[in-house]
Design a protein around this motif. Structure first.
Motif, PDB file in Angstrom:
ATOM      1  N   ALA A   1       0.825  -1.209   0.000  1.00 55.20           N
ATOM      2  CA  ALA A   1       0.000   0.000   0.000  1.00 55.20           C
ATOM      3  C   ALA A   1       0.858   1.256   0.000  1.00 55.20           C
ATOM      4  CB  ALA A   1      -0.923  -0.007   1.219  1.00 55.20           C
ATOM      5  N   LEU A   2       1.954   1.229   0.773  1.00 55.38           N
ATOM      6  CA  LEU A   2       2.818   2.408   0.858  1.00 55.38           C
ATOM      7  C   LEU A   2       3.592   2.640  -0.444  1.00 55.38           C
ATOM      8  CD1 LEU A   2       4.263   2.140   4.493  1.00 55.38           C
ATOM      9  CD2 LEU A   2       2.425   3.623   3.667  1.00 55.38           C
ATOM     10  N   GLY A   3       3.507   1.692  -1.358  1.00 54.30           N
ATOM     11  CA  GLY A   3       4.175   1.861  -2.637  1.00 54.30           C
ATOM     12  C   GLY A   3       3.716   3.079  -3.410  1.00 54.30           C
ATOM     13  N   LYS A   4       2.537   3.601  -3.085  1.00 51.72           N
ATOM     14  CA  LYS A   4       2.061   4.815  -3.762  1.00 51.72           C
ATOM     15  C   LYS A   4       2.616   6.082  -3.111  1.00 51.72           C
ATOM     16  CE  LYS A   4      -2.233   3.832  -3.201  1.00 51.72           C
ATOM     17  NZ  LYS A   4      -3.706   3.873  -3.282  1.00 51.72           N
ATOM     18  N   THR A   5       3.400   5.929  -2.035  1.00 43.78           N
ATOM     19  CA  THR A   5       4.051   7.071  -1.382  1.00 43.78           C
ATOM     20  C   THR A   5       5.550   6.997  -1.651  1.00 43.78           C
ATOM     21  OG1 THR A   5       4.583   5.973   0.740  1.00 43.78           O
ATOM     22  CG2 THR A   5       2.342   6.849   0.473  1.00 43.78           C
ATOM     23  N   ARG A   6       6.268   8.036  -1.259  1.00 45.34           N
ATOM     24  CA  ARG A   6       7.726   8.030  -1.349  1.00 45.34           C
ATOM     25  C   ARG A   6       8.272   7.877   0.066  1.00 45.34           C
ATOM     26  NH1 ARG A   6       6.290  12.484  -3.769  1.00 45.34           N
ATOM     27  NH2 ARG A   6       7.587  13.839  -2.474  1.00 45.34           N
ATOM     28  N   PHE A   7       8.896   6.733   0.314  1.00 45.15           N
ATOM     29  CA  PHE A   7       9.381   6.453   1.671  1.00 45.15           C
ATOM     30  C   PHE A   7      10.613   5.565   1.587  1.00 45.15           C
ATOM     31  CE2 PHE A   7       7.125   2.614   0.703  1.00 45.15           C
ATOM     32  CZ  PHE A   7       7.742   1.610   1.455  1.00 45.15           C
ATOM     33  N   HIS A   8      11.327   5.475   2.691  1.00 48.13           N
ATOM     34  CA  HIS A   8      12.379   4.470   2.788  1.00 48.13           C
ATOM     35  C   HIS A   8      12.357   3.851   4.177  1.00 48.13           C
ATOM     36  CE1 HIS A   8      14.382   8.328   3.828  1.00 48.13           C
ATOM     37  NE2 HIS A   8      14.934   7.611   4.794  1.00 48.13           N
ATOM     38  N   ILE A   9      12.733   2.580   4.232  1.00 47.38           N
ATOM     39  CA  ILE A   9      12.743   1.824   5.485  1.00 47.38           C
ATOM     40  C   ILE A   9      14.037   2.120   6.229  1.00 47.38           C
ATOM     41  CG2 ILE A   9      12.735  -0.488   6.504  1.00 47.38           C
ATOM     42  CD1 ILE A   9      11.176  -1.442   4.044  1.00 47.38           C
ATOM     43  N   ASN A  10      13.919   2.353   7.524  1.00 44.08           N
ATOM     44  CA  ASN A  10      15.093   2.583   8.367  1.00 44.08           C
ATOM     45  C   ASN A  10      15.474   1.267   9.046  1.00 44.08           C
ATOM     46  OD1 ASN A  10      15.059   5.406   7.816  1.00 44.08           O
ATOM     47  ND2 ASN A  10      13.407   5.654   9.314  1.00 44.08           N
ATOM     48  N   GLY A  11      16.651   0.744   8.682  1.00 40.19           N
ATOM     49  CA  GLY A  11      17.110  -0.518   9.260  1.00 40.19           C
ATOM     50  C   GLY A  11      17.061  -1.656   8.263  1.00 40.19           C
ATOM     51  N   ASP A  12      17.784  -2.706   8.575  1.00 39.30           N
ATOM     52  CA  ASP A  12      17.942  -3.863   7.709  1.00 39.30           C
ATOM     53  C   ASP A  12      16.683  -4.727   7.742  1.00 39.30           C
ATOM     54  OD1 ASP A  12      18.658  -6.140   6.374  1.00 39.30           O
ATOM     55  OD2 ASP A  12      20.435  -6.570   7.580  1.00 39.30           O
ATOM     56  N   ALA A  13      15.887  -4.660   6.689  1.00 45.14           N
ATOM     57  CA  ALA A  13      14.627  -5.403   6.640  1.00 45.14           C
ATOM     58  C   ALA A  13      14.850  -6.907   6.584  1.00 45.14           C
ATOM     59  CB  ALA A  13      13.807  -4.948   5.436  1.00 45.14           C
ATOM     60  N   GLU A  14      16.044  -7.347   6.193  1.00 43.47           N
ATOM     61  CA  GLU A  14      16.327  -8.783   6.102  1.00 43.47           C
ATOM     62  C   GLU A  14      16.585  -9.404   7.475  1.00 43.47           C
ATOM     63  OE1 GLU A  14      16.115 -10.574   3.247  1.00 43.47           O
ATOM     64  OE2 GLU A  14      15.330  -8.667   2.479  1.00 43.47           O
ATOM     65  N   HIS A  15      16.902  -8.576   8.459  1.00 50.44           N
ATOM     66  CA  HIS A  15      17.156  -9.072   9.820  1.00 50.44           C
ATOM     67  C   HIS A  15      16.238  -8.348  10.795  1.00 50.44           C
ATOM     68  CE1 HIS A  15      21.015 -10.171   7.829  1.00 50.44           C
ATOM     69  NE2 HIS A  15      20.927 -11.214   8.622  1.00 50.44           N
ATOM     70  N   ALA A  16      14.945  -8.434  10.554  1.00 47.20           N
ATOM     71  CA  ALA A  16      13.986  -7.703  11.390  1.00 47.20           C
ATOM     72  C   ALA A  16      12.810  -8.599  11.753  1.00 47.20           C
ATOM     73  CB  ALA A  16      13.483  -6.454  10.662  1.00 47.20           C
ATOM     74  N   VAL A  17      12.205  -8.313  12.884  1.00 48.75           N
ATOM     75  CA  VAL A  17      10.970  -9.008  13.253  1.00 48.75           C
ATOM     76  C   VAL A  17       9.865  -8.565  12.291  1.00 48.75           C
ATOM     77  CG1 VAL A  17      11.486  -9.440  15.687  1.00 48.75           C
ATOM     78  CG2 VAL A  17      10.571  -7.217  15.006  1.00 48.75           C
ATOM     79  N   PRO A  18       8.855  -9.401  12.088  1.00 44.79           N
ATOM     80  CA  PRO A  18       7.866  -9.085  11.053  1.00 44.79           C
ATOM     81  C   PRO A  18       6.867  -8.007  11.429  1.00 44.79           C
ATOM     82  CG  PRO A  18       7.297 -11.140  12.150  1.00 44.79           C
ATOM     83  CD  PRO A  18       8.653 -10.749  12.656  1.00 44.79           C
ATOM     84  N   HIS A  19       6.805  -7.642  12.713  1.00 45.34           N
ATOM     85  CA  HIS A  19       5.708  -6.772  13.150  1.00 45.34           C
ATOM     86  C   HIS A  19       6.121  -5.348  13.488  1.00 45.34           C
ATOM     87  CE1 HIS A  19       7.555  -7.872  16.924  1.00 45.34           C
ATOM     88  NE2 HIS A  19       6.790  -7.031  17.580  1.00 45.34           N
ATOM     89  N   ILE A  20       7.382  -4.977  13.210  1.00 43.04           N
ATOM     90  CA  ILE A  20       7.844  -3.604  13.449  1.00 43.04           C
ATOM     91  C   ILE A  20       8.446  -3.065  12.160  1.00 43.04           C
ATOM     92  CG2 ILE A  20       9.419  -2.106  14.742  1.00 43.04           C
ATOM     93  CD1 ILE A  20       9.279  -4.046  17.065  1.00 43.04           C
TER      94      ILE A  20
END
Length: 383
Positions: free
Chosen positions: A281-300
């Motif tokens: 859903a956020l793909g229609k916005t301009r954003f970037h994720i803070n932190g390594d998404a490959e080593h993250a819990v699924p709910h934060i």
């Protein structure tokens, strides 16, 4: 509060599960005895209940029953673990401590107190990934290193730290490992079964009441971690934590831990599905994720939206979602996140990072598409 507001701030606290609330009420109104009372059945039932709770919660992290004490929460557990080792460090001349600059204030502030008392503390920075490497910790290890304190899951980014890998290495040394597992307990269970010396647990992150937690003090063979109490006034909890045990809260933590263990695989799958829905859903916005998404819990999920002020966005979205800028202990100030700053992110990113955190079953009616639409309309045109 408007009933349709989706609660996306479980990293701050969770709703008490209805089953847990029923258990707490029972131990408040029916089996209300003091676990320290030995002369009647009320006390005996309370003592038996606490023993069963201790046995189960210790088992969830691969510890022995006698290696777990109950506390008021992870903050108290952190303080007992960190300040309780100080006397041993002073006696042995081991005054060096390694930690990270992305720890919760409940770890940073006790360590700053020890620094004032003459301890040397290295605060490691993780870089943009938000993940402290095992190698960076081991590079700082010295003969006089008393302790490494590293959180399990970062409370702002959700990034998982390599605590299990570190535990297996440090177990062969005289350096103790403390892990603040407030955010990771129950969610990444296998990590905490590694030979970690000290583990801090929080109840209200998994559907238990606020005001209860635990500290695991794991033996090394026959040797105990040389902790000394930081409070006095009774022999409860292995002489490390005095005070009447809050039996209803302990039994609530017991019930919440059972529920989470039973449902953890389903919870993880549903949390990942929610994450994918939100990111799509956020793909229609301009954003970037803070932190390594490959080593993250699924709910934060911690994100910064281009051109948007976090405070203004929270106000605009308050009738849709409950979200935060970071730690519940510091988010009211709207200062740059110390976690994002320590990751080397620009100040405007660190000030405007937003944390979304969810338990799938508690946001069944949440529509991320509507949320993304609101954010997209707020964003200025790309230059």
């Amino acid at each position: 509060m408007n009933a349709v507001v989706a609660y996306l701030d479980v990293a701050a606290t969770t709703r008490v599960e209805p089953r847990v609330a029923d258990v707490v009420l029972r131990w408040m109104t029916e089996d209300f005895g003091n676990a320290g009372s030995r002369t009647h059945e009320y006390g005996a039932r309370a003592k038996k209940g606490v023993h069963e709770a201790r046995e189960f919660i210790a088992r969830t992290v691969g510890a022995k029953t006698e290696e777990l004490i109950f506390t008021s929460g992870a903050t108290e557990s952190n303080n007992i673990a960190l300040l309780g080792l100080a006397a041993h460090g002073e006696k042995t001349g081991r005054r060096h401590i390694i930690t990270s600059a992305i720890e919760h204030k409940a770890v940073i502030e006790p360590l700053l107190h020890l620094q004032e008392k003459g301890f040397e503390v290295d605060f490691l920075k993780p870089g943009p990934s938000g993940r402290i490497s095992k190698e960076s910790v081991l590079e700082k290890l010295r003969d006089d290193t008393l302790l490494v304190s590293l959180m399990h899951v970062n409370n702002e980014t959700g990034v998982i730290q390599p605590v299990a890998e570190l535990a297996n290495v440090l177990r062969k040394t005289s350096t103790f490992l403390h892990v603040d597992a407030a955010q990771g307990y129950g969610k990444v269970p296998d990590d905490l079964k590694a030979p970690i010396d000290l583990i801090s647990i929080s109840g209200h992150k998994i559907g238990a009441p606020k005001g209860v937690g635990a500290l695991v003090v794991r033996r090394r063979g026959w040797d105990k971690v040389p902790l000394e109490p930081i409070m006095f006034g009774g022999g409860q909890e292995r002489k490390l934590r005095p005070g009447t045990l809050p039996v209803p809260h302990i039994m609530g933590l017991f019930e919440a831990a059972k529920i989470f263990q039973e449902g953890q695989p389903r919870w993880e799958r549903a949390a990942r599905e929610m994450r994918e829905r939100l990111l799509t859903a956020l793909g229609k916005t301009r954003f970037h994720i803070n932190g390594d998404a490959e080593h993250a819990v699924p709910h934060i999920l911690n994100v910064t939206f281009d051109g948007l002020n976090a405070e203004a966005l929270i106000v605009r979205l308050k009738n849709q979602v409950a979200i935060a800028t970071g730690s519940a202990c510091t988010s009211a100030s709207y200062t740059p996140s110390h976690v994002l700053m320590a990751m080397g992110l620009p100040e405007d990113v660190a000030t405007n990072g937003l944390r979304f955190s969810w338990f799938p079953g508690q946001v069944a009616d949440f529509g991320p598409e509507e949320l993304a639409e609101t954010i997209a309309h707020m964003q200025p045109e790309a230059s």
